[in-house]
Design a protein around this motif. Sequence first.
Motif, PDB file in Angstrom:
ATOM      1  N   GLU A  99       0.827  -1.201   0.000  1.00 26.28           N
ATOM      2  CA  GLU A  99       0.000   0.000   0.000  1.00 26.28           C
ATOM      3  C   GLU A  99       0.866   1.258   0.000  1.00 26.28           C
ATOM      4  O   GLU A  99       0.595   2.215  -0.740  1.00 26.28           O
ATOM      5  N   GLY A 112       2.617   1.729  -3.381  1.00 26.41           N
ATOM      6  CA  GLY A 112       1.678   2.238  -4.366  1.00 26.41           C
ATOM      7  C   GLY A 112       1.376   3.712  -4.159  1.00 26.41           C
ATOM      8  O   GLY A 112       1.237   4.482  -5.120  1.00 26.41           O
ATOM      9  N   SER A 140       2.001   6.670  -6.875  1.00 32.00           N
ATOM     10  CA  SER A 140       0.864   7.510  -7.258  1.00 32.00           C
ATOM     11  C   SER A 140       1.160   8.984  -7.018  1.00 32.00           C
ATOM     12  O   SER A 140       0.799   9.847  -7.835  1.00 32.00           O
ATOM     13  N   THR A 198       0.783  -0.702  -7.557  1.00 32.13           N
ATOM     14  CA  THR A 198      -0.321  -0.100  -8.306  1.00 32.13           C
ATOM     15  C   THR A 198      -0.214   1.422  -8.315  1.00 32.13           C
ATOM     16  O   THR A 198       0.007   2.046  -7.273  1.00 32.13           O
ATOM     17  N   VAL A 199      -0.368   1.999  -9.495  1.00 33.90           N
ATOM     18  CA  VAL A 199      -0.325   3.457  -9.643  1.00 33.90           C
ATOM     19  C   VAL A 199      -1.751   3.963  -9.817  1.00 33.90           C
ATOM     20  O   VAL A 199      -2.419   3.621 -10.794  1.00 33.90           O
ATOM     21  N   ARG A 200      -2.190   4.809  -8.886  1.00 42.02           N
ATOM     22  CA  ARG A 200      -3.545   5.359  -8.934  1.00 42.02           C
ATOM     23  C   ARG A 200      -3.500   6.847  -8.571  1.00 42.02           C
ATOM     24  O   ARG A 200      -3.908   7.250  -7.473  1.00 42.02           O
ATOM     25  N   PRO A 201      -2.994   7.678  -9.453  1.00 46.83           N
ATOM     26  CA  PRO A 201      -2.901   9.117  -9.146  1.00 46.83           C
ATOM     27  C   PRO A 201      -4.261   9.771  -8.954  1.00 46.83           C
ATOM     28  O   PRO A 201      -4.362  10.805  -8.282  1.00 46.83           O
ATOM     29  N   GLY A 202      -5.303   9.188  -9.511  1.00 45.07           N
ATOM     30  CA  GLY A 202      -6.635   9.762  -9.351  1.00 45.07           C
ATOM     31  C   GLY A 202      -7.112   9.777  -7.915  1.00 45.07           C
ATOM     32  O   GLY A 202      -8.011  10.560  -7.567  1.00 45.07           O
ATOM     33  N   LEU A 203      -6.521   8.934  -7.056  1.00 45.64           N
ATOM     34  CA  LEU A 203      -6.926   8.916  -5.650  1.00 45.64           C
ATOM     35  C   LEU A 203      -6.642  10.244  -4.958  1.00 45.64           C
ATOM     36  O   LEU A 203      -7.306  10.599  -3.981  1.00 45.64           O
ATOM     37  N   ARG A 232      -9.667  12.591  -4.955  1.00 41.50           N
ATOM     38  CA  ARG A 232     -10.908  12.216  -4.296  1.00 41.50           C
ATOM     39  C   ARG A 232     -11.231  13.146  -3.137  1.00 41.50           C
ATOM     40  O   ARG A 232     -10.348  13.722  -2.508  1.00 41.50           O
ATOM     41  N   HIS A 265      -9.339  13.825   0.630  1.00 43.98           N
ATOM     42  CA  HIS A 265      -7.882  13.715   0.605  1.00 43.98           C
ATOM     43  C   HIS A 265      -7.287  14.723   1.579  1.00 43.98           C
ATOM     44  O   HIS A 265      -7.601  15.911   1.551  1.00 43.98           O
TER      45      HIS A 265
END
Length: 416
Positions: free
Chosen positions: A71, A74, A78, A192-197, A200, A203
């Motif tokens: 976690e 990642g 991100s 895992t790459v999740r830049p959109g998080l 949200r 944040h």
Amino acid sequence: MRARTAIVCSVADQGVAALTNILVLVTAARLSTLAEFARFSAVYLVFTVLLGVSGAYTGQPLVLRRGGTEEVRGACRSAVAFTLLAAAVLGAALAGVCLLVRGATADALMALGFVLPVVLGQDTMRYAFSTLHLPHLALAGDVLRLVCVLGALALQPHGAPAARLVAVWGLAALPALILSAALLHRRVAGATVRPGLLLRRGHLGRRFVVEFAVGNATGQLSVLGLGAVGNPLVVGALRGATTLFGPLNVLFTSATGFGPPLLGRLAGERRRVRAAALLAAVLAAGAAAWATVLALLPAPVGRRLLGDTWPTAAALLPATGSQYAAMAVGTCGLLALRMLDPRTTLAIQVAFSLASVAFLIGGYALGGVQGAAWGLCLGSGCKAVATWTRVARLANRSAAVRAPLSAGAARPGESS
């Protein structure tokens, strides 16, 4: 990595970053005329604001992350991806707007837009290394940046325009960005790459950006405003004085950004608060000692440091030195609050940062540049008092809550 080694590497990294910051401005002052340095300082001030926003939105929430290794890895990937994308969009927009505006300042801002992904991306990787407990890798990247940036600026001719200096400064950080990216990739590859998080709702970076805006950017932008509506040389004068305290300025900024992983290694809230108080005393004493050393510098040495800006900057040293001593106490108080309860700092930042702006403007109206410098000092002192008052209340409240629990735990035979 052992705690002692991590602390040494983290402190060394902040020292290198501070040294880079002050030497960049000193070199620019020596290469520029008074007007060009004022222009470079204004653009560099814009960069400082953007750097603070980036650190508040991506870096500070990142170093507070807890959870499994996958976690955290990642989250680091991100954060870096988000910063590079956001900086590219913002830089392109800034450069596009400046294309429509004529003037040397617009040219320097356009150069900043082109190099923004490089300088912001490398800074976010420093937060990632701190989160992964690998501060020695951040140190390696910052040492390379120091060498490349100063080497590139040293090759520039005297009287070089601000736009050229900004472009050279930014592009010279590219080797450090590449090295940091390579080192980080080895540690987080496959995560895992999740830049959109980061976009949200909820944040934590949104709260930290608001705190930064009222805590740091408001005062800096007020200085720019005074230069725009009053005397433009006020920017160069105030920035010249604060340039001499560059190492402390970087350490203050880094305290809230990189301090939590280090203080988090200490067991118990009281030990963390005491460590923050000790750090405040050390930094405040360092600010006072450094101000004394600068005040005793002969004029020829000062001119070698800041060129034509030295006389105006030297006159502000008493006020600026006092301000930085107060800032040391207040910044470490905010660090303690961040460890106790990060949601309690916003009210203090809003109230006393706006008060600092009022003191700045009022001081300028009453006493010119000197009055503005003492106004900033008064604002920093008020914030420091309020911050540690809040720390004491939270610490006492936590102790009062734990006391009955401990008493109950000492009588295991009683039922609740």
